[in-house]
Enzyme design. Structure first.
Site, PDB file in Angstrom:
ATOM      1  N   SER A   1      -1.171  -5.427   0.066  1.00  0.00           N
ATOM      2  CA  SER A   1      -0.267  -4.751   0.993  1.00  0.00           C
ATOM      3  C   SER A   1       0.566  -5.712   1.835  1.00  0.00           C
ATOM      4  CB  SER A   1      -1.037  -3.767   1.876  1.00  0.00           C
ATOM      5  OG  SER A   1      -2.162  -4.375   2.482  1.00  0.00           O
TER       6      SER A   1
ATOM      7  N   ASP B   1      -6.800  -0.395   6.487  1.00  0.00           N
ATOM      8  CA  ASP B   1      -7.387  -0.371   5.145  1.00  0.00           C
ATOM      9  C   ASP B   1      -8.723  -1.106   5.161  1.00  0.00           C
ATOM     10  OD1 ASP B   1      -7.790  -0.223   2.413  1.00  0.00           O
ATOM     11  OD2 ASP B   1      -6.381  -1.833   1.944  1.00  0.00           O
TER      12      ASP B   1
END
EC number: 2.1.1.266
Length: 286
Positions: A99, A168
């Site tokens: 990410s 996350d």
């Protein structure tokens, strides 16, 4: 911390998470004003799908590799594959972007990105992957603490009224992680109410998520959306059968754009008749 994302890079959960992440980034960059992104559990930035850890699980074979072999039609899925191709052009044919790399790829020169990683080896890899980018700051520490120290975001005298917090976590704390994340998101709503928040979560048995989702529905947002992809029936506690993202105040029309992409993902990545998707408003936009 025992979790290492290199074992799981490019799996079906990454596919969902990164398709949604890029769609949010594109919505943010559609407006000219600068934006800010905070990645609280950033990982190593770039992964190698042919290295021993990735091949031990071979999870990418049922995720990104399957998608690459399928030539998807939906624009959001093609957008995601274009980003993977850009990462491979920069880092090698077996590279897979985490990410932080995708944020750096999708955002602009005027935007800023903060990435937090508590595991020292992963933080070092992240610095090597993105340390030369002047838009990116890498913080070796706890991502939940950074939601307090870095928000609301500033860069010198500049304040950012728009942006994203991506949460996350590895869920090593299992069910307790949801309580930690919920409190952090609630505090961030008070600290930076203009920001979008996205929490990724695994799905093993969906019924175990019910307490967290009830709590999430009470967060004082303008809107709250669930985005989920199951590749098999959610009836086993022994493996991840799917995953989802809890989105607080998502961009306008994101759900409409995601719906056909999710349908195609289910068709391409679903393993049996239990494969399913879900777009559900816990709090509908006014």
């Amino acid at each position: 911390m025992n979790y290492q994302h290199a074992f799981h890079a490019g799996n079906h959960a990454d596919v969902l998470k990164h398709v949604v992440l890029l769609a949010i980034c594109d919505a943010l960059t559609a407006k000219p004003t600068p934006c800010f992104a905070l990645d609280t559990h950033a990982g190593g930035g770039v992964y190698r799908l042919l290295e021993a850890r990735a091949r031990r699980t071979a999870e990418a074979d049922d995720g990104i590799n399957l998608l690459l072999a399928s030539s998807p039609k939906q624009p959001l899925l093609r957008r995601y594959l274009d980003a993977v191709a850009a990462c491979r052009a920069a880092h090698g044919a077996d590279a897979y972007p985490g990410s932080p790399w995708l944020l750096a790829h999708a955002l602009r020169a005027q935007d800023r990105i903060a990435c937090c990683e508590i595991e020292p080896a992963a933080a070092g890899a992240l610095r090597r992957a993105l340390g030369g980018d002047p838009r990116v700051s890498v913080h070796a520490g706890d991502g939940y603490a950074a939601m307090k120290s870095l928000l609301p975001p500033r860069h010198g005298a500049q304040r950012f009224n728009r942006g994203l917090v991506l949460i996350d976590p590895p869920y090593e704390a299992q069910a307790a992680e949801f309580d930690i994340a919920w409190r952090a998101m609630r505090e961030t709503l008070a600290r930076w109410p203009q920001g979008i928040q996205a929490l990724w979560y695994p799905i093993k048995q969906r019924r175990t998520l019910s307490p967290f989702l009830r709590a999430a529905s009470k967060l004082q947002t303008r809107s709250t959306l669930l985005v989920e992809l199951l590749v098999r029936k959610d009836d086993s506690p022994l493996r991840m059968n799917g995953s989802g993202l809890l989105l607080l105040d998502p961009p306008w029309q994101l759900a409409t754009a995601l719906a056909p992409a999710l349908d195609e993902l289910r068709a391409l990545l679903g393993e049996d008749v239990g494969a399913d998707t879900r777009l559900h408003w816990l709090r509908e936009p006014a």
